[in-house]
Write an enzyme that holds these catalytic residues in place. Structure first.
Site, PDB file in Angstrom:
ATOM      1  N   ARG A   1       0.799  -1.270   0.014  1.00 27.29           N
ATOM      2  CA  ARG A   1       0.048   0.037   0.027  1.00 27.29           C
ATOM      3  C   ARG A   1       1.170   1.306   0.089  1.00 27.29           C
ATOM      4  O   ARG A   1       1.889   1.483   0.906  1.00 27.29           O
ATOM      5  CB  ARG A   1      -0.955   0.067   1.255  1.00 27.29           C
ATOM      6  CG  ARG A   1      -1.922  -1.081   1.183  1.00 27.29           C
ATOM      7  CD  ARG A   1      -3.036  -0.760   2.208  1.00 27.29           C
ATOM      8  NE  ARG A   1      -4.075  -1.859   2.375  1.00 27.29           N
ATOM      9  CZ  ARG A   1      -5.167  -1.676   1.589  1.00 27.29           C
ATOM     10  NH1 ARG A   1      -5.370  -1.088   0.563  1.00 27.29           N
ATOM     11  NH2 ARG A   1      -5.894  -2.700   1.795  1.00 27.29           N
TER      12      ARG A   1
ATOM     13  N   ASN B   1      -9.065   1.712  -5.633  1.00 28.75           N
ATOM     14  CA  ASN B   1      -9.270   3.217  -5.839  1.00 28.75           C
ATOM     15  C   ASN B   1      -7.956   4.037  -5.591  1.00 28.75           C
ATOM     16  O   ASN B   1      -7.886   4.734  -6.544  1.00 28.75           O
ATOM     17  CB  ASN B   1     -10.201   3.404  -4.564  1.00 28.75           C
ATOM     18  CG  ASN B   1     -11.667   3.356  -5.131  1.00 28.75           C
ATOM     19  OD1 ASN B   1     -12.169   3.837  -6.356  1.00 28.75           O
ATOM     20  ND2 ASN B   1     -12.502   2.530  -4.546  1.00 28.75           N
TER      21      ASN B   1
ATOM     22  N   ASP C   1     -13.914  -5.293  -2.575  1.00 27.33           N
ATOM     23  CA  ASP C   1     -14.961  -4.351  -2.152  1.00 27.33           C
ATOM     24  C   ASP C   1     -15.821  -3.889  -3.302  1.00 27.33           C
ATOM     25  O   ASP C   1     -16.943  -3.332  -2.924  1.00 27.33           O
ATOM     26  CB  ASP C   1     -14.349  -2.997  -1.595  1.00 27.33           C
ATOM     27  CG  ASP C   1     -13.438  -3.450  -0.467  1.00 27.33           C
ATOM     28  OD1 ASP C   1     -13.648  -4.219   0.494  1.00 27.33           O
ATOM     29  OD2 ASP C   1     -12.577  -2.445   0.119  1.00 27.33           O
TER      30      ASP C   1
ATOM     31  N   MET D   1     -15.716  -7.538   5.411  1.00 30.02           N
ATOM     32  CA  MET D   1     -14.709  -6.515   5.075  1.00 30.02           C
ATOM     33  C   MET D   1     -15.360  -5.683   4.212  1.00 30.02           C
ATOM     34  O   MET D   1     -16.242  -5.874   3.677  1.00 30.02           O
ATOM     35  CB  MET D   1     -13.628  -7.324   4.159  1.00 30.02           C
ATOM     36  CG  MET D   1     -12.411  -7.331   5.238  1.00 30.02           C
ATOM     37  SD  MET D   1     -10.910  -7.728   4.168  1.00 30.02           S
ATOM     38  CE  MET D   1      -9.578  -7.739   5.417  1.00 30.02           C
ATOM     39  N   GLY D   2     -14.869  -4.136   4.327  1.00 34.07           N
ATOM     40  CA  GLY D   2     -15.462  -3.257   3.569  1.00 34.07           C
ATOM     41  C   GLY D   2     -15.714  -1.875   4.655  1.00 34.07           C
ATOM     42  O   GLY D   2     -16.602  -1.885   5.262  1.00 34.07           O
ATOM     43  N   HIS D   3     -14.700  -1.035   4.513  1.00 34.70           N
ATOM     44  CA  HIS D   3     -14.642   0.047   5.429  1.00 34.70           C
ATOM     45  C   HIS D   3     -15.563   1.386   5.138  1.00 34.70           C
ATOM     46  O   HIS D   3     -16.295   1.863   5.935  1.00 34.70           O
ATOM     47  CB  HIS D   3     -13.139   0.866   5.624  1.00 34.70           C
ATOM     48  CG  HIS D   3     -12.669   0.215   6.787  1.00 34.70           C
ATOM     49  ND1 HIS D   3     -13.052   0.117   8.029  1.00 34.70           N
ATOM     50  CD2 HIS D   3     -11.319  -0.917   7.023  1.00 34.70           C
ATOM     51  CE1 HIS D   3     -12.188  -0.702   8.973  1.00 34.70           C
ATOM     52  NE2 HIS D   3     -11.327  -0.964   8.178  1.00 34.70           N
TER      53      HIS D   3
ATOM     54  N   ARG E   1     -22.589 -13.518  20.025  1.00 34.81           N
ATOM     55  CA  ARG E   1     -20.970 -14.107  19.639  1.00 34.81           C
ATOM     56  C   ARG E   1     -20.889 -13.394  18.504  1.00 34.81           C
ATOM     57  O   ARG E   1     -21.562 -13.144  17.387  1.00 34.81           O
ATOM     58  CB  ARG E   1     -21.001 -15.681  19.540  1.00 34.81           C
ATOM     59  CG  ARG E   1     -21.190 -16.589  20.574  1.00 34.81           C
ATOM     60  CD  ARG E   1     -20.033 -16.108  21.542  1.00 34.81           C
ATOM     61  NE  ARG E   1     -19.998 -17.027  22.708  1.00 34.81           N
ATOM     62  CZ  ARG E   1     -20.656 -16.830  24.047  1.00 34.81           C
ATOM     63  NH1 ARG E   1     -21.216 -15.480  24.039  1.00 34.81           N
ATOM     64  NH2 ARG E   1     -20.791 -17.569  24.918  1.00 34.81           N
TER      65      ARG E   1
ATOM     66  N   ARG F   1      -9.827 -12.453   1.407  1.00 30.48           N
ATOM     67  CA  ARG F   1      -8.950 -12.020   0.374  1.00 30.48           C
ATOM     68  C   ARG F   1      -8.279 -13.032  -0.222  1.00 30.48           C
ATOM     69  O   ARG F   1      -7.384 -13.082  -1.104  1.00 30.48           O
ATOM     70  CB  ARG F   1      -8.216 -11.033   0.677  1.00 30.48           C
ATOM     71  CG  ARG F   1      -8.875  -9.572   0.839  1.00 30.48           C
ATOM     72  CD  ARG F   1      -8.055  -8.341   0.476  1.00 30.48           C
ATOM     73  NE  ARG F   1      -6.727  -8.432   0.828  1.00 30.48           N
ATOM     74  CZ  ARG F   1      -6.206  -7.326   1.639  1.00 30.48           C
ATOM     75  NH1 ARG F   1      -7.141  -6.455   2.067  1.00 30.48           N
ATOM     76  NH2 ARG F   1      -4.913  -7.320   2.031  1.00 30.48           N
TER      77      ARG F   1
HETATM   78  O1  F6P Z   1      -9.832  -2.835   0.149  1.00 28.51           O
HETATM   79  C1  F6P Z   1      -9.794  -4.399   0.517  1.00 28.51           C
HETATM   80  C2  F6P Z   1      -9.872  -4.478   2.012  1.00 28.51           C
HETATM   81  O2  F6P Z   1      -9.649  -5.882   2.115  1.00 28.51           O
HETATM   82  C3  F6P Z   1     -10.999  -3.765   2.677  1.00 28.51           C
HETATM   83  O3  F6P Z   1     -12.241  -4.542   2.488  1.00 28.51           O
HETATM   84  C4  F6P Z   1     -10.453  -3.695   3.915  1.00 28.51           C
HETATM   85  O4  F6P Z   1     -10.924  -2.670   4.746  1.00 28.51           O
HETATM   86  C5  F6P Z   1      -8.844  -3.303   3.755  1.00 28.51           C
HETATM   87  O5  F6P Z   1      -8.775  -3.836   2.380  1.00 28.51           O
HETATM   88  C6  F6P Z   1      -7.910  -3.985   4.888  1.00 28.51           C
HETATM   89  O6  F6P Z   1      -6.683  -3.512   4.628  1.00 28.51           O
HETATM   90  P1  F6P Z   1      -5.451  -4.129   5.164  1.00 28.51           P
HETATM   91  O7  F6P Z   1      -5.198  -5.485   4.396  1.00 28.51           O
HETATM   92  O8  F6P Z   1      -4.281  -3.058   4.835  1.00 28.51           O
HETATM   93  O9  F6P Z   1      -5.630  -4.251   6.518  1.00 28.51           O
END
Ligand code: F6P
Length: 357
Positions: free
Chosen positions: A74, A112, A136, A178-180, A275, A284
């Site tokens: 990243r 993105n 995402d 996942m998905g911020h 829970r 992923r």
């Molecule tokens: O963008 C893909 C993603 O898996 C998101 O769904 C998640 O919020 C983020 O990356 C997690 O990022 P990292 O792997 O850097 O913790």
């Protein structure tokens, strides 16, 4: 001789290798003398000059292999214009390496943030073709991204597994997906897994509505409930805060993630046992599903076609099952979010799914 640099950037996903294979196979079909540079660990490799010359054999046997054979990292777009710790101008360094290696173009696979930098490189004069990667599914200009469907399968599987144990114990279970920023993955996995309540970043929830939905199920004699909660789910109260206020609030937060907050509130208000399951990065991982293998192969082949035609400055996307080139300048900086008024939300509500709104 054609020289093409491949680069995978940002969070990985299952179908990166399948996509690169699609590009490479098509290029090797067309040219006898194409040379592919595998730029290592995303933009980092382009900045610091790390690459590996690829051979046709490198792209064999990777259709089903998750991750990325050239690594990723990243590199935030907002820091691209800032010098690194040794004062290196990153954008200049990327352009210099592009020139030094004699590349005809860059094939950039990413989400993105990656697209913003790809657009910057294109504006700076590099020939760029990009491919929409992310679990995402939030890239503007394409109906679907590769990686998304494989992740939906994994998140759905997690909910499926939770179903049996939830039913045995009569508990409330939260599966955090996942998905911020966007909730596509949670929405699809939630519907596919038969979740009773789905909380998305795009539809701020009211905990009273969540509790009401749980009460309704209890009154119907259902012994358990399942919530699919996106990492970025947000309460109506928090959604009113400014970015700065929200950041400060999150720092004070004692919960590891939103699901723990929602879980505690449910437990306190209903007395039901809660829970939490967080499949996390398993979403992923592993091999791409057949659907992703197909779109990755198609997208990869179409990207190679653009290179053959010398058409640069585009992302290869999918609209109505047709592959289309979308100008990078249109893609960069936009997000494809779930529209709360869209038909998929209406249909889900019709099924009795609560969004806590
Ligand atoms: O963008 C893909 C993603 O898996 C998101 O769904 C998640 O919020 C983020 O990356 C997690 O990022 P990292 O792997 O850097 O913790």
């Amino acid at each position: 001789m054609k020289k093409v640099g491949f680069l995978t950037s940002g969070g990985d996903c299952q179908s990166l290798n399948a996509t690169m294979r699609g590009v490479a196979k098509t290029l090797y079909q067309k040219y006898d003398d194409v040379e592919i540079y595998g730029i290592l660990e995303g933009y980092k490799g382009l900045i610091y000059g790390n690459y590996r010359k690829m051979k046709p054999g490198d792209f064999s046997g990777i259709l089903t292999e998750g991750g990325t054979i050239i690594g990723t990292s990243r590199q935030p777009f907002k820091k691209m214009r800032e010098p690194d710790e040794n004062g290196l101008d990153k954008v200049k360094a990327m352009k210099e390496n592009y020139k030094k290696w004699g590349l005809d173009c860059l094939v950039i696979l990413g989400g993105n943030g990656t697209h913003k930098t790809a657009n910057l490189l294109s504006e700076e004069g590099c020939n760029v073709v990009t491919l929409p990667k992310t679990i995402d599914n939030d890239i503007w200009g394409t109906d679907i991204t590769f990686g998304f469907q494989s992740a939906v399968n994994i998140a759905t599987n997690a909910i499926d597994c939770i179903h049996t144990t939830a039913a045995s114990h009569g508990r409330v279970f939260i599966v955090e997906v996942m998905g911020h920023k966007v909730g596509w993955l949670t929405l699809h996995a939630g519907i596919a897994g038969g979740a009773d309540i789905i909380l998305l970043p795009e539809i701020p929830y009211d905990i009273n509505s969540v509790v009401k939905a749980l009460d309704k199920r209890n009154k119907q004699g259902k012994r358990f409930s399942i919530l699919a909660v996106a990492e970025g789910a947000i309460s109506k109260e928090d959604a009113k805060l400014s970015k700065k206020e929200l950041k400060a609030k999150k720092q004070e937060n004692l919960y590891p993630s939103i699901s723990y907050k929602v879980g505690q509130e449910i437990q306190e208000r209903t007395g039901q046992e809660v829970r939490i399951t967080v499949p996390g990065h398993t979403q992923r991982g592993g091999e791409p599903c057949p659907y992703d293998r197909v779109i990755s192969s198609r997208l990869g082949s179409a990207a190679a076609r653009l290179i053959i035609e010398g058409k640069y400055g585009y992302m290869v996307g999918i609209k109505n099952n047709e592959i289309i080139p979308v100008p990078l300048s249109e893609v960069a900086g936009k997000l494809k979010t779930v529209n709360p008024d869209s038909s998929i939300i209406r249909e889900a509500k019709g099924l009795g799914i609560s969004f806590g709104d």
